[in-house]
Design an enzyme around this catalytic site. Structure first.
Site, PDB file in Angstrom:
ATOM      1  N   ALA A 179     -69.418 -44.760 -10.623  1.00 37.98           N
ATOM      2  CA  ALA A 179     -69.534 -44.349 -12.018  1.00 37.98           C
ATOM      3  C   ALA A 179     -68.322 -43.583 -12.512  1.00 37.98           C
ATOM      4  O   ALA A 179     -67.663 -42.883 -11.759  1.00 37.98           O
ATOM      5  CB  ALA A 179     -70.770 -43.471 -12.192  1.00 37.98           C
ATOM      6  N   CYS A 180     -68.050 -43.753 -13.800  1.00 37.97           N
ATOM      7  CA  CYS A 180     -67.107 -42.854 -14.479  1.00 37.97           C
ATOM      8  C   CYS A 180     -67.656 -42.614 -15.868  1.00 37.97           C
ATOM      9  O   CYS A 180     -68.710 -43.127 -16.229  1.00 37.97           O
ATOM     10  CB  CYS A 180     -65.682 -43.400 -14.493  1.00 37.97           C
ATOM     11  SG  CYS A 180     -65.402 -44.820 -15.552  1.00 37.97           S
ATOM     12  N   GLY A 181     -66.948 -41.846 -16.662  1.00 34.98           N
ATOM     13  CA  GLY A 181     -67.471 -41.465 -17.972  1.00 34.98           C
ATOM     14  C   GLY A 181     -67.749 -42.642 -18.880  1.00 34.98           C
ATOM     15  O   GLY A 181     -68.820 -42.783 -19.431  1.00 34.98           O
ATOM     16  N   ILE A 219     -71.592 -42.928 -15.941  1.00 34.23           N
ATOM     17  CA  ILE A 219     -72.299 -41.838 -15.274  1.00 34.23           C
ATOM     18  C   ILE A 219     -73.634 -41.555 -15.979  1.00 34.23           C
ATOM     19  O   ILE A 219     -74.626 -41.206 -15.349  1.00 34.23           O
ATOM     20  CB  ILE A 219     -71.408 -40.572 -15.164  1.00 34.23           C
ATOM     21  CG1 ILE A 219     -72.029 -39.527 -14.241  1.00 34.23           C
ATOM     22  CG2 ILE A 219     -71.060 -39.983 -16.521  1.00 34.23           C
ATOM     23  CD1 ILE A 219     -71.930 -39.821 -12.774  1.00 34.23           C
TER      24      ILE A 219
END
Lengths: 154, 91
Positions: B7-9, B40
């Site tokens: 995950a990332c933003g 995320i």
């Protein structure tokens, strides 16, 4: 596609003078919006995202930031490059309680993550390359920046 | 099969690179796992059938499953230690 193909000469700002992060984002947004790279909501979304999920990266001896936001606000994909006359504060990507002073900005306008893997990997290689970052910070014109990034091409 | 959420933003930039890195890492170490890229914000709803969260960004909440921060893959600092951490979680 490689990183170089996403670099737009009209989205390179050399020795930009801004007082803070908001002003930096506004300056880069205006350039991108006027040229049809992003939608109007991009600026607000970019700011919101940066506040919740910051993009400052401390590389040890120097710092960079890779501000970006959700793909739906991008019209034409791009990478905007800005070197700053005096650094602005960014919170760290992995720890919002910490800040770092950044003078090298790569604003990413991406809309297709999987096909852009190669370019993203090149960005990571670039930001880890101290001598390349030093060269970029010394560049005095957008053309020079382009030339340095062209050499980066794999 | 194990499942890893990367995950990332925005689920678009750093997670793309980390996803690829984790896929290769698992392959090299003979670990069979599904690697899923997401934002995320989506992790909370997807954690139930997953085994590990690998995030390049800060974790906005506590999760039921283990989570590791993977900024090392972006900065290039201490990547090997992070490789090991991920492998250990999935063994």
């Amino acid at each position: 596609m490689s990183l170089y193909e996403f670099i737009r000469e009209d989205l390179i700002k050399v020795n930009l003078t801004v007082d803070n992060q908001d002003q930096l984002f506004e300056t880069l947004f205006i350039e991108a919006y006027q040229r049809g790279y992003v939608k109007k909501d991009y600026l607000q979304k970019l700011k919101e995202r940066e506040a919740v999920f910051p993009t400052g990266l401390s590389m040890g001896e120097y710092s960079v930031a890779i501000p970006h936001t959700d793909p739906e606000f991008i019209i034409n994909p791009f990478i905007a490059v800005a070197t700053l006359e005096k650094p602005v504060s960014f919170h760290l990507m992995e720890d919002k309680s910490k800040q770092t002073e950044v003078n090298m900005i790569l604003m990413l306008g991406l809309n297709e993550p999987h096909s852009q893997l190669k370019m993203l990997q090149e960005i990571m290689t670039l930001i880890q390359d101290k001598s390349k970052i030093e060269q970029l910070l010394k560049a005095q014109t957008p053309i020079e920046v382009q030339e340095i990034l062209k050499k980066n091409r794999s | 099969m194990k499942k890893v959420l990367v995950a990332c933003g925005a689920g678009i930039a750093t997670s793309t690179v980390v996803c690829n890195r984790v896929e290769n890492l698992l392959k090299e170490n003979g670990i069979e796992a599904e690697v899923i890229q997401c934002k995320i914000a989506e992790v909370a709803n997807r954690q139930d059938d997953a085994d590990l969260i690998v995030s390049t960004t800060i974790l906005p909440t506590q999760y039921k499953i283990p989570a590791v921060i993977a900024t090392a893959y972006i900065t290039g600092i201490n990547m090997e230690a992070l490789d090991q951490k991920i492998i250990d979680h999935l063994k």
